[in-house]
Design a protein around this motif. Structure first.
Motif, PDB file in Angstrom:
ATOM      1  N   GLU A  26       0.855  -1.190   0.000  1.00  0.00           N
ATOM      2  CA  GLU A  26       0.000   0.000   0.000  1.00  0.00           C
ATOM      3  C   GLU A  26       0.887   1.235   0.000  1.00  0.00           C
ATOM      4  OE1 GLU A  26      -2.050  -0.886   3.722  1.00  0.00           O
ATOM      5  OE2 GLU A  26      -1.019   0.825   4.642  1.00  0.00           O
ATOM      6  N   GLY A  27       0.295   2.368  -0.349  1.00  0.00           N
ATOM      7  CA  GLY A  27       1.058   3.607  -0.325  1.00  0.00           C
ATOM      8  C   GLY A  27       0.774   4.485  -1.526  1.00  0.00           C
ATOM      9  N   ILE A  28       1.523   5.564  -1.633  1.00  0.00           N
ATOM     10  CA  ILE A  28       1.339   6.569  -2.681  1.00  0.00           C
ATOM     11  C   ILE A  28       2.674   6.784  -3.387  1.00  0.00           C
ATOM     12  CG2 ILE A  28       0.701   8.959  -3.187  1.00  0.00           C
ATOM     13  CD1 ILE A  28      -0.944   8.958  -0.593  1.00  0.00           C
ATOM     14  N   ARG A  29       2.647   6.785  -4.710  1.00  0.00           N
ATOM     15  CA  ARG A  29       3.836   7.054  -5.517  1.00  0.00           C
ATOM     16  C   ARG A  29       3.467   8.011  -6.641  1.00  0.00           C
ATOM     17  NH1 ARG A  29       7.828   6.533  -2.803  1.00  0.00           N
ATOM     18  NH2 ARG A  29       9.210   6.249  -4.600  1.00  0.00           N
ATOM     19  N   ALA A  30       4.418   8.847  -7.032  1.00  0.00           N
ATOM     20  CA  ALA A  30       4.234   9.697  -8.210  1.00  0.00           C
ATOM     21  C   ALA A  30       4.479   8.855  -9.456  1.00  0.00           C
ATOM     22  CB  ALA A  30       5.201  10.870  -8.177  1.00  0.00           C
ATOM     23  N   ALA A  31       3.687   9.103 -10.491  1.00  0.00           N
ATOM     24  CA  ALA A  31       3.848   8.349 -11.737  1.00  0.00           C
ATOM     25  C   ALA A  31       5.217   8.604 -12.344  1.00  0.00           C
ATOM     26  CB  ALA A  31       2.762   8.740 -12.735  1.00  0.00           C
ATOM     27  N   PHE A 255       1.853  -1.080 -13.256  1.00  0.00           N
ATOM     28  CA  PHE A 255       2.493  -2.138 -12.460  1.00  0.00           C
ATOM     29  C   PHE A 255       2.281  -1.955 -10.957  1.00  0.00           C
ATOM     30  CE2 PHE A 255       4.543  -2.148 -16.597  1.00  0.00           C
ATOM     31  CZ  PHE A 255       4.388  -3.479 -16.947  1.00  0.00           C
ATOM     32  N   PRO A 256       2.570  -0.788 -10.358  1.00  0.00           N
ATOM     33  CA  PRO A 256       2.235  -0.645  -8.933  1.00  0.00           C
ATOM     34  C   PRO A 256       0.744  -0.745  -8.670  1.00  0.00           C
ATOM     35  CG  PRO A 256       3.021   1.436  -9.860  1.00  0.00           C
ATOM     36  CD  PRO A 256       3.298   0.385 -10.871  1.00  0.00           C
ATOM     37  N   LEU A 257      -0.084  -0.258  -9.590  1.00  0.00           N
ATOM     38  CA  LEU A 257      -1.532  -0.358  -9.388  1.00  0.00           C
ATOM     39  C   LEU A 257      -1.991  -1.814  -9.479  1.00  0.00           C
ATOM     40  CD1 LEU A 257      -2.626   2.811 -11.379  1.00  0.00           C
ATOM     41  CD2 LEU A 257      -2.751   2.480  -8.896  1.00  0.00           C
ATOM     42  N   ALA A 258      -1.420  -2.576 -10.398  1.00  0.00           N
ATOM     43  CA  ALA A 258      -1.747  -4.007 -10.482  1.00  0.00           C
ATOM     44  C   ALA A 258      -1.348  -4.722  -9.203  1.00  0.00           C
ATOM     45  CB  ALA A 258      -1.052  -4.638 -11.687  1.00  0.00           C
ATOM     46  N   ALA A 259      -0.184  -4.362  -8.644  1.00  0.00           N
ATOM     47  CA  ALA A 259       0.228  -4.960  -7.376  1.00  0.00           C
ATOM     48  C   ALA A 259      -0.794  -4.677  -6.292  1.00  0.00           C
ATOM     49  CB  ALA A 259       1.601  -4.437  -6.981  1.00  0.00           C
ATOM     50  N   GLY A 260      -1.340  -3.460  -6.287  1.00  0.00           N
ATOM     51  CA  GLY A 260      -2.365  -3.127  -5.316  1.00  0.00           C
ATOM     52  C   GLY A 260      -3.620  -3.952  -5.487  1.00  0.00           C
ATOM     53  N   VAL A 268      -3.484   1.630  -2.961  1.00  0.00           N
ATOM     54  CA  VAL A 268      -2.285   2.061  -3.681  1.00  0.00           C
ATOM     55  C   VAL A 268      -2.695   3.196  -4.594  1.00  0.00           C
ATOM     56  CG1 VAL A 268      -0.561   1.460  -5.415  1.00  0.00           C
ATOM     57  CG2 VAL A 268      -1.082  -0.147  -3.565  1.00  0.00           C
ATOM     58  N   THR A 269      -1.986   4.322  -4.511  1.00  0.00           N
ATOM     59  CA  THR A 269      -2.282   5.492  -5.336  1.00  0.00           C
ATOM     60  C   THR A 269      -1.059   5.858  -6.156  1.00  0.00           C
ATOM     61  OG1 THR A 269      -3.864   6.394  -3.719  1.00  0.00           O
ATOM     62  CG2 THR A 269      -2.922   7.936  -5.316  1.00  0.00           C
ATOM     63  N   VAL A 270      -1.288   6.132  -7.435  1.00  0.00           N
ATOM     64  CA  VAL A 270      -0.247   6.689  -8.296  1.00  0.00           C
ATOM     65  C   VAL A 270      -0.750   8.038  -8.777  1.00  0.00           C
ATOM     66  CG1 VAL A 270       1.168   6.402 -10.362  1.00  0.00           C
ATOM     67  CG2 VAL A 270       0.549   4.397  -8.990  1.00  0.00           C
ATOM     68  N   THR A 271       0.039   9.091  -8.538  1.00  0.00           N
ATOM     69  CA  THR A 271      -0.398  10.450  -8.844  1.00  0.00           C
ATOM     70  C   THR A 271       0.161  10.918 -10.183  1.00  0.00           C
ATOM     71  OG1 THR A 271       1.496  11.430  -7.672  1.00  0.00           O
ATOM     72  CG2 THR A 271      -0.500  11.009  -6.387  1.00  0.00           C
ATOM     73  N   GLY A 272      -0.560  11.852 -10.810  1.00  0.00           N
ATOM     74  CA  GLY A 272      -0.078  12.501 -12.029  1.00  0.00           C
ATOM     75  C   GLY A 272      -0.039  11.606 -13.242  1.00  0.00           C
ATOM     76  N   VAL A 273      -1.011  10.694 -13.382  1.00  0.00           N
ATOM     77  CA  VAL A 273      -1.046   9.760 -14.507  1.00  0.00           C
ATOM     78  C   VAL A 273      -1.773  10.394 -15.690  1.00  0.00           C
ATOM     79  CG1 VAL A 273      -1.758   7.473 -15.281  1.00  0.00           C
ATOM     80  CG2 VAL A 273      -1.105   7.827 -12.887  1.00  0.00           C
ATOM     81  N   MET A 274      -1.169  10.337 -16.868  1.00  0.00           N
ATOM     82  CA  MET A 274      -1.807  10.851 -18.078  1.00  0.00           C
ATOM     83  C   MET A 274      -3.038  10.015 -18.422  1.00  0.00           C
ATOM     84  SD  MET A 274      -0.072  11.493 -21.800  1.00  0.00           S
ATOM     85  CE  MET A 274       0.652   9.843 -21.774  1.00  0.00           C
ATOM     86  N   PHE A 439      11.971  -0.595  -9.128  1.00  0.00           N
ATOM     87  CA  PHE A 439      12.290  -1.288  -7.885  1.00  0.00           C
ATOM     88  C   PHE A 439      12.146  -0.367  -6.673  1.00  0.00           C
ATOM     89  CE2 PHE A 439      14.386  -4.004 -11.037  1.00  0.00           C
ATOM     90  CZ  PHE A 439      13.875  -5.238 -10.657  1.00  0.00           C
ATOM     91  N   ASP A 440      12.521   0.896  -6.808  1.00  0.00           N
ATOM     92  CA  ASP A 440      12.347   1.852  -5.711  1.00  0.00           C
ATOM     93  C   ASP A 440      10.868   2.032  -5.388  1.00  0.00           C
ATOM     94  OD1 ASP A 440      15.072   2.222  -5.495  1.00  0.00           O
ATOM     95  OD2 ASP A 440      15.096   4.073  -6.664  1.00  0.00           O
TER      96      ASP A 440
END
Length: 450
Positions: A26-31, A255-260, A268-274, A439-440
């Motif tokens: 879980e968590g938040i990442r910038a795209a 990929f991170p969203l699929a993991a979520g 799981v949130t990914v910000t700034g996605v086109m 990986f990060d």
């Protein structure tokens, strides 16, 4: 200046990696910055008069190869900071001193052939083993109609020697296969053609070139025609410098969203996605599958709308994915096939012949990825059927052969995060071609990839 155009050095991840279930995803990442727009921004800035500034450039191996090639053709391309680049364009490109090696980048080599075609120069394009196996004739054929001469290896493959011209002919062309790369190559060449060049697409593909080029002063337009698109460019207009802020990549965000979705313990949130419709097909399919997904508008960059995307784990159901969706998610089928393995019921995907001409035969390789991990699949000439096993019931335990394909490597690792037993991929070096922060980002979300 920070350097002469190279990103900061980091130890390269390579060799096998194993992913296993984690106690927290879980968590938040910038795209991650968008690869397609990063390529185009470098090329257009490299042809423009004046100094362009690019913010948030994807510093992946693919984009760095394009930057090096544009520099070799005469532009001054410099890295000024983390993701910050300055390009002093060369309105008249010249013959490079050596080969233009585009590494693994199909987008880079095909678009650059079109961009270089409009100049009086000779350039020899090369790539790695994977790229050298991919078809180039689909781009070379229309460029020859415009007046370019080419010499290619057997089957229209790399290496390719291209002789450009400042007196190209404008053409009207309907690509036999839906391809944004083919369309963009023709439009970039058309910037220097005499008259109006028109590309007619029965099925619309991503229109990043049509959106970005006018920011640099190109006389380029597009109009929808039902499910298709007609793009036009009038040659002879000089390009001027522009500043570009690259939006987030929906393909990498998958990929991170699929993991979520398949292994998450929380949102799981990914910000700034086109959210360009020609790139957003996967997210519409996830909605069809009943995914707990929210898409919140988040402004725009480089003429493209953005959103913050949040997913939560939950029950997914198998669906029928029709052929007309394929152009809007052609890069996402490997990760969709993984998500489908964790759904309840059957997911049937059709219209996938184009996947056989990617970095690998992605259609066959996606089927092999699942089969090696205990998932029942049926492979057709242009289709893939996945018999979903539900959350928590995918066996795993297999070895994924990545075939030098970054998307297969990342998809295999995501599978391992939700499977019963760990999943190993045979190599991860190529992930850096498109998503150097993979990986990060996954570690920050709690993924166990060792």
């Amino acid at each position: 200046m920070v350097s002469n155009g190279k990103a900061a050095e980091h130890p390269a991840a390579s060799g096998p990696r194993t992913a296993r279930r984690s106690s927290r995803i879980e968590g938040i990442r910038a795209a991650s910055p968008d690869k397609s727009i990063s390529h185009r921004a470098i090329m257009l800035a490299g042809m423009a008069q004046g100094i362009s500034h690019i913010e948030g450039l994807l510093e992946s191996a693919d984009v760095l190869a394009t930057a090096g090639a544009v520099r070799a053709l005469g532009a001054n391309v410099e890295r000024t900071g983390d993701g910050q680049w300055q390009v002093k364009g060369a309105p008249q490109w010249r013959s490079p001193d050596g080969d233009l090696d585009l590494g693994n980048s199909g987008t880079g080599v095909r678009l650059l052939m079109g961009a270089a075609a409009r100049f009086d120069l000779t350039a020899r394009f090369t790539g790695d083993v994977s790229l050298s196996s991919r078809p180039m004739e689909r781009v070379l054929a229309p460029l020859r109609l415009m007046g370019v001469t080419t010499i290619a290896a057997d089957g229209g493959r790399l290496p390719v020697t291209l002789n450009g011209s400042t007196r190209l002919n404008a053409i009207t062309y309907t690509p036999p296969v839906a391809s944004a790369q083919v369309k963009s190559a023709i439009l970039l060449a058309g910037l220097g053609a005499m008259g109006e060049t028109v590309v007619i697409e029965p099925e619309a593909t991503r229109a990043h070139t049509e959106t970005l080029a006018p920011l640099f002063g190109a006389d380029m337009t597009m109009e929808r025609d039902g499910a298709g698109l007609v793009a036009r460019v009038r040659g002879g207009k000089a390009l001027h410098a522009a500043d570009v802020h690259v939006p987030g990549d929906p393909s990498s965000a998958a990929f991170p969203l699929a993991a979520g979705l398949v292994a998450g313990t929380g949102p799981v949130t990914v910000t700034g996605v086109m959210t360009n419709p020609a790139r957003f097909g996967l997210y519409r399919v996830l909605e069809m599958m009943g995914a707990d997904i929210s898409i919140t508008p988040a402004g725009s960059r480089a003429g493209e709308a953005l959103a913050d995307i949040t997913v939560r784990p939950g029950t997914l159901k198998g669906v029928q994915v029709e052929p007309h969706i394929a152009p809007s998610m052609i890069d996402e089928y490997p990760i969709l096939s993984v998500i489908a393995a964790f759904a309840e019921g059957v997911t049937h995907m059709t219209g996938l012949a184009e996947l056989r001409a990617k970095e690998s035969d992605r259609l066959a390789a996606s089927a092999a990825l699942l089969a090696a991990n205990g998932v029942k699949v049926e492979l057709g000439e242009d289709s893939l059927t996945v018999h979903g096993m539900g959350q928590g019931d995918v066996p795993g335990g297999g070895l994924v052969k990545t075939l030098h394909d970054h998307r297969l490597a990342m998809a295999g690792l995501v599978l391992g995060l939700g499977a019963k037993d760990p999943v190993t991929v045979d190599d991860v070096a190529m992930i850096a071609t498109s998503y150097p922060g993979f990986f990060d980002d996954m570690a920050a979300l709690g993924a166990d990839i060792a």
